[in-house]
Design an enzyme around this catalytic site. Structure first.
Site, PDB file in Angstrom:
ATOM      1  N   HIS A  68      20.571  -3.870   1.634  1.00  0.00           N
ATOM      2  CA  HIS A  68      20.963  -4.468   0.362  1.00  0.00           C
ATOM      3  C   HIS A  68      20.539  -3.617  -0.827  1.00  0.00           C
ATOM      4  O   HIS A  68      20.274  -4.157  -1.902  1.00  0.00           O
ATOM      5  CB  HIS A  68      20.394  -5.883   0.262  1.00  0.00           C
ATOM      6  CG  HIS A  68      20.846  -6.760   1.379  1.00  0.00           C
ATOM      7  ND1 HIS A  68      22.142  -7.235   1.455  1.00  0.00           N
ATOM      8  CD2 HIS A  68      20.220  -7.195   2.495  1.00  0.00           C
ATOM      9  CE1 HIS A  68      22.271  -7.957   2.569  1.00  0.00           C
ATOM     10  NE2 HIS A  68      21.112  -7.930   3.218  1.00  0.00           N
ATOM     11  N   ASN A 117     -17.866  -3.120 -21.542  1.00  0.00           N
ATOM     12  CA  ASN A 117     -16.804  -3.239 -20.545  1.00  0.00           C
ATOM     13  C   ASN A 117     -16.111  -4.568 -20.832  1.00  0.00           C
ATOM     14  O   ASN A 117     -16.750  -5.612 -20.781  1.00  0.00           O
ATOM     15  CB  ASN A 117     -17.430  -3.215 -19.145  1.00  0.00           C
ATOM     16  CG  ASN A 117     -16.485  -3.724 -18.068  1.00  0.00           C
ATOM     17  OD1 ASN A 117     -16.927  -4.305 -17.089  1.00  0.00           O
ATOM     18  ND2 ASN A 117     -15.208  -3.519 -18.218  1.00  0.00           N
ATOM     19  N   GLY A 118     -14.830  -4.506 -21.151  1.00  0.00           N
ATOM     20  CA  GLY A 118     -14.099  -5.740 -21.464  1.00  0.00           C
ATOM     21  C   GLY A 118     -13.194  -5.525 -22.649  1.00  0.00           C
ATOM     22  O   GLY A 118     -12.914  -4.374 -23.026  1.00  0.00           O
ATOM     23  N   LYS A 134     -10.709   0.821  -9.910  1.00  0.00           N
ATOM     24  CA  LYS A 134     -10.873  -0.031  -8.737  1.00  0.00           C
ATOM     25  C   LYS A 134     -11.101  -1.496  -9.106  1.00  0.00           C
ATOM     26  O   LYS A 134     -10.698  -2.395  -8.388  1.00  0.00           O
ATOM     27  CB  LYS A 134     -12.051   0.472  -7.902  1.00  0.00           C
ATOM     28  CG  LYS A 134     -12.095  -0.221  -6.571  1.00  0.00           C
ATOM     29  CD  LYS A 134     -12.726   0.622  -5.526  1.00  0.00           C
ATOM     30  CE  LYS A 134     -12.570  -0.019  -4.174  1.00  0.00           C
ATOM     31  NZ  LYS A 134     -11.195   0.028  -3.663  1.00  0.00           N
ATOM     32  N   GLU A 193       2.007  -1.995   1.904  1.00  0.00           N
ATOM     33  CA  GLU A 193       0.689  -1.381   1.728  1.00  0.00           C
ATOM     34  C   GLU A 193       0.770   0.137   1.920  1.00  0.00           C
ATOM     35  O   GLU A 193       0.150   0.893   1.172  1.00  0.00           O
ATOM     36  CB  GLU A 193      -0.300  -2.041   2.709  1.00  0.00           C
ATOM     37  CG  GLU A 193      -1.722  -1.531   2.673  1.00  0.00           C
ATOM     38  CD  GLU A 193      -2.415  -1.634   1.327  1.00  0.00           C
ATOM     39  OE1 GLU A 193      -1.909  -2.280   0.406  1.00  0.00           O
ATOM     40  OE2 GLU A 193      -3.490  -1.013   1.197  1.00  0.00           O
ATOM     41  N   CYS A 252     -14.147  -0.061 -16.829  1.00  0.00           N
ATOM     42  CA  CYS A 252     -15.283   0.655 -17.390  1.00  0.00           C
ATOM     43  C   CYS A 252     -16.538   0.322 -16.592  1.00  0.00           C
ATOM     44  O   CYS A 252     -16.687  -0.782 -16.075  1.00  0.00           O
ATOM     45  CB  CYS A 252     -15.566   0.319 -18.852  1.00  0.00           C
ATOM     46  SG  CYS A 252     -14.188   0.611 -19.951  1.00  0.00           S
ATOM     47  N   GLU A 299      -0.179   5.420  -5.051  1.00  0.00           N
ATOM     48  CA  GLU A 299      -1.464   5.408  -5.763  1.00  0.00           C
ATOM     49  C   GLU A 299      -2.130   6.778  -5.786  1.00  0.00           C
ATOM     50  O   GLU A 299      -2.642   7.196  -6.812  1.00  0.00           O
ATOM     51  CB  GLU A 299      -2.451   4.472  -5.044  1.00  0.00           C
ATOM     52  CG  GLU A 299      -2.373   3.024  -5.415  1.00  0.00           C
ATOM     53  CD  GLU A 299      -3.397   2.197  -4.649  1.00  0.00           C
ATOM     54  OE1 GLU A 299      -4.064   1.384  -5.268  1.00  0.00           O
ATOM     55  OE2 GLU A 299      -3.512   2.360  -3.414  1.00  0.00           O
ATOM     56  N   TRP A 340     -12.371   3.240 -18.813  1.00  0.00           N
ATOM     57  CA  TRP A 340     -10.953   3.104 -18.493  1.00  0.00           C
ATOM     58  C   TRP A 340     -10.332   2.580 -19.774  1.00  0.00           C
ATOM     59  O   TRP A 340     -10.601   1.461 -20.205  1.00  0.00           O
ATOM     60  CB  TRP A 340     -10.743   2.130 -17.340  1.00  0.00           C
ATOM     61  CG  TRP A 340      -9.320   2.078 -16.862  1.00  0.00           C
ATOM     62  CD1 TRP A 340      -8.741   2.923 -15.968  1.00  0.00           C
ATOM     63  CD2 TRP A 340      -8.311   1.137 -17.241  1.00  0.00           C
ATOM     64  NE1 TRP A 340      -7.418   2.568 -15.773  1.00  0.00           N
ATOM     65  CE2 TRP A 340      -7.133   1.470 -16.539  1.00  0.00           C
ATOM     66  CE3 TRP A 340      -8.276   0.040 -18.099  1.00  0.00           C
ATOM     67  CZ2 TRP A 340      -5.941   0.762 -16.672  1.00  0.00           C
ATOM     68  CZ3 TRP A 340      -7.092  -0.671 -18.229  1.00  0.00           C
ATOM     69  CH2 TRP A 340      -5.942  -0.305 -17.519  1.00  0.00           C
ATOM     70  N   ARG A 399     -14.633   2.678 -11.581  1.00  0.00           N
ATOM     71  CA  ARG A 399     -14.210   1.673 -12.556  1.00  0.00           C
ATOM     72  C   ARG A 399     -13.425   2.265 -13.719  1.00  0.00           C
ATOM     73  O   ARG A 399     -12.962   1.545 -14.601  1.00  0.00           O
ATOM     74  CB  ARG A 399     -15.438   0.943 -13.107  1.00  0.00           C
ATOM     75  CG  ARG A 399     -16.276   0.277 -12.049  1.00  0.00           C
ATOM     76  CD  ARG A 399     -17.480  -0.395 -12.650  1.00  0.00           C
ATOM     77  NE  ARG A 399     -17.086  -1.518 -13.480  1.00  0.00           N
ATOM     78  CZ  ARG A 399     -16.874  -2.742 -13.034  1.00  0.00           C
ATOM     79  NH1 ARG A 399     -17.017  -3.006 -11.764  1.00  0.00           N
ATOM     80  NH2 ARG A 399     -16.527  -3.708 -13.850  1.00  0.00           N
ATOM     81  N   LYS A 427      -0.234   2.783  -0.957  1.00  0.00           N
ATOM     82  CA  LYS A 427      -1.242   3.837  -0.759  1.00  0.00           C
ATOM     83  C   LYS A 427      -0.685   5.180  -1.190  1.00  0.00           C
ATOM     84  O   LYS A 427      -1.338   5.946  -1.868  1.00  0.00           O
ATOM     85  CB  LYS A 427      -1.668   3.947   0.714  1.00  0.00           C
ATOM     86  CG  LYS A 427      -2.556   2.889   1.297  1.00  0.00           C
ATOM     87  CD  LYS A 427      -3.924   2.791   0.716  1.00  0.00           C
ATOM     88  CE  LYS A 427      -3.962   2.021  -0.550  1.00  0.00           C
ATOM     89  NZ  LYS A 427      -4.270   0.681  -0.680  1.00  0.00           N
TER      90      LYS A 427
HETATM   91  C1  G6P Z   1      -6.811  -2.399  -8.319  1.00  0.00           C
HETATM   92  C2  G6P Z   1      -7.239  -1.513  -7.182  1.00  0.00           C
HETATM   93  C3  G6P Z   1      -6.558  -1.959  -5.887  1.00  0.00           C
HETATM   94  C4  G6P Z   1      -6.858  -3.423  -5.628  1.00  0.00           C
HETATM   95  C5  G6P Z   1      -6.473  -4.302  -6.816  1.00  0.00           C
HETATM   96  C6  G6P Z   1      -7.006  -5.716  -6.662  1.00  0.00           C
HETATM   97  O1  G6P Z   1      -5.481  -2.193  -8.604  1.00  0.00           O
HETATM   98  O2  G6P Z   1      -6.919  -0.167  -7.455  1.00  0.00           O
HETATM   99  O3  G6P Z   1      -7.041  -1.177  -4.821  1.00  0.00           O
HETATM  100  O4  G6P Z   1      -6.142  -3.832  -4.496  1.00  0.00           O
HETATM  101  O5  G6P Z   1      -7.045  -3.780  -8.013  1.00  0.00           O
HETATM  102  O6  G6P Z   1      -8.404  -5.672  -6.685  1.00  0.00           O
HETATM  103  P1  G6P Z   1      -9.364  -6.701  -5.986  1.00  0.00           P
HETATM  104  O7  G6P Z   1     -10.729  -6.180  -6.239  1.00  0.00           O
HETATM  105  O8  G6P Z   1      -9.118  -8.030  -6.660  1.00  0.00           O
HETATM  106  O9  G6P Z   1      -9.022  -6.758  -4.544  1.00  0.00           O
END
Ligand code: G6P
Length: 612
Positions: free
Chosen positions: A508, A99-100, A607, A485, A2, A492, A73, A27, A489
């Site tokens: 495997h 937020n929390g 994020k 990664e 949030c 996501e 969120w 957020r 990506k």
């Molecule tokens: C969320 C974001 C990712 C990020 C992860 C860890 O899932 O969508 O992009 O890698 O959090 O976040 P941080 O801010 O701790 O790197």
């Protein structure tokens, strides 16, 4: 998660709040809302994005020089209009954004229902605003005191702002475990989850600490006290952030802009830290802790998501270059499985946002056992950056696209510098190799620039594979985290199921999935296991899989067997991650765009993950 934003001053609040909410939308974007005081206290809120809120407020009275805004969120209660913030108190005199998570909201709610409170939403937040009003009425105290008492009764995480119809010249903000920044202007104040809504109005900010409450008024008065009633002298920081850094700058999406920024952001991560000619790596932020590193028996790296992938690269680097055993842990697992932590351990916490709740909790755990905690964060002044013993910022600049790109390469760059500096001090790298790696690292930004020139080719590949239902990504050694990664990506932002695997592990299990429908992205750049990866490609082709291989420029072997090759500049294997991840970022980006997905704000994600 949030995002929250608030304003009090002489300007019209609504445009400031909306601009701020757009910037904080990374957020969370399940719903959005604002509250303003004009002739009345009005709340406008709805399910959906900030742009939906804008449509919703057309033709409504949006005047007022004090207001609060929220982008959600969802945690407690589904994303709908009623659960959207701000939430009213029972009398509708107070409104609150949060937020929390208020963990003990259920018993508090039950108690208040018995006393006649009626709740409209399913949220934990509404309980808090009712509680504040309840205290105000029962104990006959003013609003700041009621907020203080209420916060002593809640368990959980909060960043809140409270607004009262009866106190139209006052904003009250408080935080614990969720971030909150206060912008201090001339007879005006801003409050926000991060500095992005504030930067264009003032560079003077106060980062609130846990359990602090700030009370600000229109006359420019700022008072901070703790929830235990201790007065705090505010410490004003000067923001270094530039406005251009948080705008799209002509790109269609933040993600694309951030992918293209990598030559610069990798350079910025090294700036002032590497002196190739003198053969010096100097990380000022961890200078005092170098000896700890040098004599560490073990390094533990913690992080989540993409930061965890960077941590895996860190593992290979530290083991290779510094010969220190490394364990890489998901912060969320580490904190709950009673890990063995020694005082001699050095824990590296990696986080772009510096706010990830699990990473923060894992840090607290390791700290309580006496370990030394080093942060690798991107957001300056963030909670993780402040709670660690020392650290090195990644200096990638604000990353707004939810899918992390430039933060990853910046994290890997900083970890490379750390491993090089420590390996050199421990005498584990030959002088020649040390100097070679330094000058190779210096050439990485230019090589990434060359990878970006492959944009059109990658876009074409995206058009071929955009309708695939599954993807497999394979890599080995340093490129295994790149495979992870790349797969992350893709899932996501395009919602295509994708898995990253160590190339040899394919046999495997995942090999059973391969048929003519299955695109397999293989990172087959030059390195110690190149021949083995070539064999893995043969195995995929024998099952009719479609191979997209990332190879080193001039490669002739893979070209003959793969369906498509993406040629990237040659580099030392230890630095290959920084180059080979870039085409995978572009591939996911274009596939997502072609599938009509919201690239910067993928569904269900946020994020900054400030909930556990
Ligand atoms: C969320 C974001 C990712 C990020 C992860 C860890 O899932 O969508 O992009 O890698 O959090 O976040 P941080 O801010 O701790 O790197």
């Amino acid at each position: 998660m949030c995002g929250i934003v608030a304003y009090i001053g002489k300007k019209e609040a609504y445009p400031i709040l909306m601009k701020g909410l757009h910037r904080l939308e990374y957020r969370g974007y399940d719903s959005a809302g604002v509250a303003l005081i004009n002739s009345d206290l009005v709340v406008y809120k709805c399910k959906g994005k900030v742009s939906d809120l804008e449509k919703f407020t057309v033709n409504k009275n949006k005047t007022g020089t004090i207001g609060i805004g929220h982008t959600r969120w969802a945690t407690h209660g589904e994303p709908n209009d009623v659960n959207a913030h701000p939430h009213y108190s029972g009398s509708k005199n107070l409104v609150l954004i949060h937020n929390g998570i208020i963990e003990n909201y259920a018993p508090l709610k039950e108690e208040m229902i018995k006393r006649g409170h009626v709740f409209e939403s399913d949220t934990d937040t509404e309980v808090l605003v009712h509680l504040i009003e309840d205290i105000q009425q029962r104990e006959n105290v003013d609003l700041p005191e009621a907020v203080r008492i209420a916060l002593n009764n809640v368990i959980g995480a909060y960043a809140i702002v409270v607004l009262s119809k009866n106190d139209p010249d006052l904003l009250i903000a408080a935080k614990k475990s969720s971030p909150l920044v206060l912008g201090v202007g001339e007879e005006e104040f801003f409050v926000a989850s991060d500095a992005t809504p504030i930067v264009e109005y003032t560079k003077n900010v106060v980062y609130l600490e846990d359990e602090e409450i700030a009370v600000v008024n229109r006359k420019g008065k700022l008072q901070i006290k703790t929830i235990r009633n201790q007065e705090i002298t505010p410490y004003i920081h000067e923001l270094q952030m530039q406005l251009e850094a948080i705008e799209k700058g002509g790109f269609d999406h933040f993600m694309l802009k951030e992918i293209y920024e990598q030559p610069r952001s990798i350079r910025d991560s090294m700036r002032g830290r590497v002196h190739v000619d003198k053969g010096v790596v100097e990380l000022g932020g961890i200078r005092e802790y170098m000896q700890k590193f040098v004599s560490a028996n073990r390094i533990i790296i913690i992080g989540c998501g993409t930061s965890w992938h960077a941590g895996m690269v860190g593992e290979y680097l530290f083991e290779d270059l510094a010969r220190i055993p490394v364990e890489v842990e998901y912060a969320s697992e580490f904190r709950y499985r009673n890990p063995v932590i020694y005082e001699s351990d050095v824990v590296i916490a990696i986080s772009q946002s510096g706010e990830t709740a699990d990473t923060l909790a894992a840090i607290e755990l390791a700290k309580s056992k006496g370990a030394t905690i080093i942060g690798v964060c991107n957001v300056v002044g963030s909670s993780i950056a402040r709670t660690t013993h020392a650290g090195s910022y990644t200096h990638a600049g604000p990353e707004i696209g939810v899918a992390s790109t430039k933060a990853f390469t910046a994290q890997v760059t900083v970890l490379t510098l750390m491993a090089l500096a420590i390996g050199h001090k421990r005498g584990m790298i030959s002088e020649t190799h040390y100097h070679e790696l330094l000058s190779e690292l210096d050439s990485i930004p230019a090589k990434v620039e060359r990878v970006l020139k492959l944009n059109d080719q990658i876009k074409y590949l995206a058009s071929i594979f955009k309708d695939a239902r599954n993807f497999l990504y394979l890599g080995r050694s340093y490129t295994f985290p790149v495979a992870l990664e790349g797969a992350l990506k893709l899932k996501e932002i395009s919602y295509i199921h994708a898995e990253g695997y160590p190339a040899a592990e394919m046999k495997h299990g995942p090999i059973a999935l391969i048929d003519e429908e299955m695109p397999v992205v293989v990172i087959a750049t030059k390195g110690a296991s190149y021949e083995k990866v070539v064999s893995n490609i043969q195995e995929v082709k024998a099952r009719k899989g479609k191979v997209i291989a990332v190879v080193t420029e001039g490669d002739t072997i893979v070209r003959k067997i793969a369906d498509h090759v993406i040629e990237v500049p040659e580099t030392d294997e230890k630095l290959a991650t920084l180059i080979s991840v870039v085409p995978l970022q572009l591939l996911s980006y274009y596939i997502a765009v072609m599938r009509g997905c919201n690239v910067d704000q993928p569904r269900n994600l946020a994020k900054s993950v400030t909930v556990e």
